[in-house]
Design a protein around this motif. Structure first.
Motif, PDB file in Angstrom:
ATOM      1  N   GLU A  57       0.828  -1.205   0.000  1.00 53.49           N
ATOM      2  CA  GLU A  57       0.000   0.000   0.000  1.00 53.49           C
ATOM      3  C   GLU A  57       0.861   1.254   0.000  1.00 53.49           C
ATOM      4  O   GLU A  57       0.567   2.213  -0.733  1.00 53.49           O
ATOM      5  N   GLN A  58       1.909   1.266   0.791  1.00 51.26           N
ATOM      6  CA  GLN A  58       2.780   2.443   0.829  1.00 51.26           C
ATOM      7  C   GLN A  58       3.480   2.654  -0.503  1.00 51.26           C
ATOM      8  O   GLN A  58       3.604   3.793  -0.986  1.00 51.26           O
ATOM      9  N   ALA A  59       3.920   1.586  -1.137  1.00 51.46           N
ATOM     10  CA  ALA A  59       4.586   1.709  -2.426  1.00 51.46           C
ATOM     11  C   ALA A  59       3.623   2.215  -3.498  1.00 51.46           C
ATOM     12  O   ALA A  59       3.979   3.084  -4.314  1.00 51.46           O
ATOM     13  N   VAL A  60       2.402   1.700  -3.503  1.00 46.07           N
ATOM     14  CA  VAL A  60       1.436   2.125  -4.514  1.00 46.07           C
ATOM     15  C   VAL A  60       1.029   3.579  -4.280  1.00 46.07           C
ATOM     16  O   VAL A  60       0.795   4.325  -5.241  1.00 46.07           O
ATOM     17  N   ARG A  61       0.959   4.003  -3.038  1.00 45.97           N
ATOM     18  CA  ARG A  61       0.709   5.428  -2.771  1.00 45.97           C
ATOM     19  C   ARG A  61       1.796   6.281  -3.421  1.00 45.97           C
ATOM     20  O   ARG A  61       1.510   7.323  -4.031  1.00 45.97           O
ATOM     21  N   GLN A  62       3.042   5.827  -3.308  1.00 48.50           N
ATOM     22  CA  GLN A  62       4.146   6.584  -3.901  1.00 48.50           C
ATOM     23  C   GLN A  62       4.051   6.575  -5.424  1.00 48.50           C
ATOM     24  O   GLN A  62       4.277   7.602  -6.082  1.00 48.50           O
ATOM     25  N   LEU A  63       3.717   5.430  -6.001  1.00 48.14           N
ATOM     26  CA  LEU A  63       3.585   5.342  -7.455  1.00 48.14           C
ATOM     27  C   LEU A  63       2.465   6.249  -7.965  1.00 48.14           C
ATOM     28  O   LEU A  63       2.628   6.953  -8.965  1.00 48.14           O
ATOM     29  N   ALA A  64       1.329   6.215  -7.280  1.00 42.69           N
ATOM     30  CA  ALA A  64       0.197   7.041  -7.708  1.00 42.69           C
ATOM     31  C   ALA A  64       0.524   8.521  -7.587  1.00 42.69           C
ATOM     32  O   ALA A  64       0.175   9.327  -8.465  1.00 42.69           O
ATOM     33  N   ALA A  65       1.204   8.898  -6.505  1.00 43.20           N
ATOM     34  CA  ALA A  65       1.571  10.303  -6.308  1.00 43.20           C
ATOM     35  C   ALA A  65       2.566  10.758  -7.380  1.00 43.20           C
ATOM     36  O   ALA A  65       2.473  11.876  -7.910  1.00 43.20           O
TER      37      ALA A  65
END
Length: 282
Positions: free
Chosen positions: A141-149
């Motif tokens: 979840e933290q990695a995907v938040r970074q990717l989306a941002a």
């Protein structure tokens, strides 16, 4: 060249592999990128969805140069080879592997932004191990938040593909995916795949109708064996009708096994969709 698919109101793409892949992906055209694009243009396709493995924004011109002479457009970048060919995932227990996976995916996001297309995320979110589900979920979840941002900051968008539980431990259905993306600050969307929807017991027409506002692309395969589409597939006319009636503005991608001959597989799917469009959109 085959007559354009003028009865289909959305771009029709086919999955191909970037030349940075170790071998062509089994769900895409089995040829180097420029050759694959040439064959697909001759068949009447509008674009390609390129699977990438180890790339960044500096590779944009190389991909453009491979595809541009055919007149096809690049519709999106896929990231399947990051896991399928190199075994990297966002939930690996080893921190250095997770960092490597995230770096690869961030490179794909930056390349997508340089090309002006979205980037899709599938199996690289990983699979849970016994006793590690909670920390692995957090890592992903933290990695995907970074990717989306990162995608949002660069002016593009991340599309998350709900995938069957045999591929990943996270976000198997559109509902599960949207429940997570609702917590993100950056806009994201869905890449709906008929194979994965059906594997999770969901009807593709119902899913497309319900989740159309969030859907950027629809990936297509036969309902048996994930092969090329066939003329007379009863799912296709109502699926196309639902897309038109819902005001779909994305694109369609044929993503399936090649059954030994990519040119024939691509021709079969093209013909099946043209036939379905004549029936479903008339």
């Amino acid at each position: 060249m085959t007559r354009p698919l003028d009865t289909l109101p959305w771009p029709l793409a086919y999955t191909v592999s970037s030349d940075d892949c170790r071998t062509p992906m089994p769900l895409g055209f089995d040829a180097p990128l420029a050759e694959a694009a040439r064959h697909l243009a001759e068949l009447g396709y509008d674009g390609v969805e390129i699977q990438v493995r180890d790339v960044g924004a500096a590779d944009a011109e190389r991909l453009r140069a491979a595809v541009a002479p055919t007149g096809l457009r690049i519709t999106a970048l896929g990231t399947g080879p990051v896991t399928a060919q190199d075994g990297l995932s966002l939930t690996d227990p080893a921190p250095d592997v997770r960092r490597h996976a995230l770096d690869r995916l961030l490179g794909a996001v930056r390349l997508a932004a340089a090309l002006g297309v979205p980037v899709t995320l599938g199996q690289s979110r990983g699979t849970f191990l016994p006793g590690l589900a909670e920390p692995q979920r957090h890592w992903a979840e933290q990695a995907v938040r970074q990717l989306a941002a990162e995608a949002d900051a660069l002016g593009t968008r991340l599309l998350i593909e709900p995938q069957t539980r045999t591929n990943t431990s996270l976000w198997h259905t559109p509902d599960e995916t949207l429940a997570f993306t609702a917590t993100l600050d950056a806009p994201t969307g869905l890449a709906l795949d008929t194979h994965h929807l059906e594997s999770e017991g969901l009807d593709p027409v119902t899913a497309v109708t319900e989740y159309l506002p969030a859907t950027g692309c629809v990936q297509l395969a036969s309902d048996t064996g994930r092969g090329p589409l066939t003329v007379g597939d009863l799912r296709l006319p109502p699926l196309l009708r639902a897309l038109r009636e819902g005001g779909f503005t994305g694109w369609l991608t044929c993503e399936h096994v090649q059954e030994g001959d990519s040119a024939r597989a691509a021709a079969r799917s093209w013909t099946a969709l043209r036939d379905a469009a004549t029936t479903g959109l008339s």
